[in-house]
Design an enzyme around this catalytic site. Structure first.
Site, PDB file in Angstrom:
ATOM      1  N   LYS A  12     -42.383 -18.173  -8.267  1.00 30.12           N
ATOM      2  CA  LYS A  12     -42.039 -19.243  -7.347  1.00 30.12           C
ATOM      3  C   LYS A  12     -43.261 -19.726  -6.551  1.00 30.12           C
ATOM      4  O   LYS A  12     -44.323 -19.094  -6.586  1.00 30.12           O
ATOM      5  CB  LYS A  12     -40.922 -18.763  -6.424  1.00 30.12           C
ATOM      6  CG  LYS A  12     -39.623 -18.477  -7.179  1.00 30.12           C
ATOM      7  CD  LYS A  12     -38.545 -17.999  -6.230  1.00 30.12           C
ATOM      8  CE  LYS A  12     -37.235 -17.754  -6.943  1.00 30.12           C
ATOM      9  NZ  LYS A  12     -36.196 -17.332  -5.992  1.00 30.12           N
ATOM     10  N   TYR A  52     -29.857 -24.391 -10.370  1.00 27.15           N
ATOM     11  CA  TYR A  52     -29.120 -23.832  -9.239  1.00 27.15           C
ATOM     12  C   TYR A  52     -27.758 -24.504  -9.033  1.00 27.15           C
ATOM     13  O   TYR A  52     -27.215 -24.488  -7.926  1.00 27.15           O
ATOM     14  CB  TYR A  52     -29.967 -23.927  -7.964  1.00 27.15           C
ATOM     15  CG  TYR A  52     -31.228 -23.099  -8.039  1.00 27.15           C
ATOM     16  CD1 TYR A  52     -31.166 -21.708  -8.136  1.00 27.15           C
ATOM     17  CD2 TYR A  52     -32.476 -23.692  -8.029  1.00 27.15           C
ATOM     18  CE1 TYR A  52     -32.310 -20.939  -8.218  1.00 27.15           C
ATOM     19  CE2 TYR A  52     -33.642 -22.929  -8.108  1.00 27.15           C
ATOM     20  CZ  TYR A  52     -33.547 -21.559  -8.200  1.00 27.15           C
ATOM     21  OH  TYR A  52     -34.690 -20.799  -8.284  1.00 27.15           O
ATOM     22  N   ARG A  88     -35.486  -7.562 -14.691  1.00 25.73           N
ATOM     23  CA  ARG A  88     -34.769  -7.488 -13.419  1.00 25.73           C
ATOM     24  C   ARG A  88     -35.129  -6.211 -12.658  1.00 25.73           C
ATOM     25  O   ARG A  88     -35.241  -6.211 -11.433  1.00 25.73           O
ATOM     26  CB  ARG A  88     -33.267  -7.629 -13.646  1.00 25.73           C
ATOM     27  CG  ARG A  88     -32.973  -9.055 -14.172  1.00 25.73           C
ATOM     28  CD  ARG A  88     -31.571  -9.484 -14.094  1.00 25.73           C
ATOM     29  NE  ARG A  88     -31.035  -9.574 -12.747  1.00 25.73           N
ATOM     30  CZ  ARG A  88     -31.238 -10.588 -11.896  1.00 25.73           C
ATOM     31  NH1 ARG A  88     -32.013 -11.595 -12.240  1.00 25.73           N
ATOM     32  NH2 ARG A  88     -30.671 -10.603 -10.713  1.00 25.73           N
ATOM     33  N   ARG A 105     -40.734  -7.911  -5.940  1.00 28.42           N
ATOM     34  CA  ARG A 105     -40.261  -8.428  -4.650  1.00 28.42           C
ATOM     35  C   ARG A 105     -40.536  -7.453  -3.520  1.00 28.42           C
ATOM     36  O   ARG A 105     -40.812  -7.861  -2.392  1.00 28.42           O
ATOM     37  CB  ARG A 105     -38.770  -8.752  -4.731  1.00 28.42           C
ATOM     38  CG  ARG A 105     -38.481  -9.958  -5.608  1.00 28.42           C
ATOM     39  CD  ARG A 105     -36.997 -10.237  -5.657  1.00 28.42           C
ATOM     40  NE  ARG A 105     -36.683 -11.414  -6.448  1.00 28.42           N
ATOM     41  CZ  ARG A 105     -35.723 -11.455  -7.352  1.00 28.42           C
ATOM     42  NH1 ARG A 105     -34.964 -10.384  -7.575  1.00 28.42           N
ATOM     43  NH2 ARG A 105     -35.485 -12.554  -8.027  1.00 28.42           N
ATOM     44  N   ASN A 115     -38.709 -15.303  -2.204  1.00 29.52           N
ATOM     45  CA  ASN A 115     -38.671 -13.971  -2.809  1.00 29.52           C
ATOM     46  C   ASN A 115     -39.489 -13.868  -4.099  1.00 29.52           C
ATOM     47  O   ASN A 115     -39.222 -13.049  -4.950  1.00 29.52           O
ATOM     48  CB  ASN A 115     -37.228 -13.497  -3.006  1.00 29.52           C
ATOM     49  CG  ASN A 115     -36.473 -14.303  -4.042  1.00 29.52           C
ATOM     50  OD1 ASN A 115     -36.954 -15.302  -4.558  1.00 29.52           O
ATOM     51  ND2 ASN A 115     -35.273 -13.845  -4.347  1.00 29.52           N
ATOM     52  N   HIS A 118     -38.112 -15.560  -9.927  1.00 29.72           N
ATOM     53  CA  HIS A 118     -36.752 -15.762 -10.439  1.00 29.72           C
ATOM     54  C   HIS A 118     -36.713 -15.212 -11.852  1.00 29.72           C
ATOM     55  O   HIS A 118     -37.658 -15.393 -12.623  1.00 29.72           O
ATOM     56  CB  HIS A 118     -36.398 -17.255 -10.482  1.00 29.72           C
ATOM     57  CG  HIS A 118     -35.173 -17.545 -11.298  1.00 29.72           C
ATOM     58  ND1 HIS A 118     -33.903 -17.450 -10.776  1.00 29.72           N
ATOM     59  CD2 HIS A 118     -35.019 -17.883 -12.604  1.00 29.72           C
ATOM     60  CE1 HIS A 118     -33.024 -17.739 -11.727  1.00 29.72           C
ATOM     61  NE2 HIS A 118     -33.679 -18.002 -12.852  1.00 29.72           N
ATOM     62  N   GLU A 129     -31.549 -21.313 -19.132  1.00 27.03           N
ATOM     63  CA  GLU A 129     -32.718 -21.577 -18.292  1.00 27.03           C
ATOM     64  C   GLU A 129     -33.950 -21.935 -19.125  1.00 27.03           C
ATOM     65  O   GLU A 129     -34.731 -22.809 -18.726  1.00 27.03           O
ATOM     66  CB  GLU A 129     -32.971 -20.386 -17.374  1.00 27.03           C
ATOM     67  CG  GLU A 129     -31.851 -20.242 -16.355  1.00 27.03           C
ATOM     68  CD  GLU A 129     -31.947 -18.985 -15.499  1.00 27.03           C
ATOM     69  OE1 GLU A 129     -32.783 -18.106 -15.777  1.00 27.03           O
ATOM     70  OE2 GLU A 129     -31.157 -18.897 -14.540  1.00 27.03           O
TER      71      GLU A 129
END
Length: 137
Positions: A12, A52, A88, A105, A115, A118, A129
């Site tokens: 991000k 989103y 993840r 993170r 954060n 993604h 995505e």
């Protein structure tokens, strides 16, 4: 034998701004994952809305769109055995304050609104995505 998967990862604007690209990418590679595609780019408003969509109408939605389109991101397609779950785990909890030290993170995230990263939450989300950010393959 673990399932071979592809997943979508986006570093991000805060990760790019704070110059964490190399360290974060190297964590995915050291975990045995393959970076298939990677691009430094800006997220368009249409891409942000598509990604989103499930949050539309929620109090944080407009701020989320503004944030994700506020500066460059690094978008990636990552593959490997159980890539979705492995990525993840590397990323850590969504809220950086709850993310364990040693996770992306946990080490680089400052707050829930920024954060750092993604990642797709399922193989089905990954397909959707990747289509949003890289087009149909």
């Amino acid at each position: 034998m673990p399932e071979q998967q592809r997943t979508y990862i986006m570093l991000k604007p805060d990760a790019v701004r704070d110059r964490h690209i190399g360290e974060i990418v190297s964590r995915f590679e050291r975990a045995g994952l393959c970076i298939e595609r990677m691009e430094l780019t800006n997220v368009t408003l249409d891409q942000a809305k598509a990604n989103y969509a499930e949050h539309e109408g929620k109090p944080f939605y407009e701020g989320l769109l503004a944030y994700i389109t506020s500066g460059p991101v690094v978008k990636m397609v990552i593959s490997g055995p159980d890539a979705v779950a492995k990525c993840r785990k590397l990323m850590g909890a969504t809220n950086p304050l709850e993310a364990a030290p040693g996770t992306i993170r946990g080490d680089f995230g400052l707050m829930m609104d920024e954060n750092v990263v993604h990642g797709s939450d399922s193989p089905e989300s990954a397909v959707r995505e990747i289509g949003i950010f890289f087009g149909e393959e």
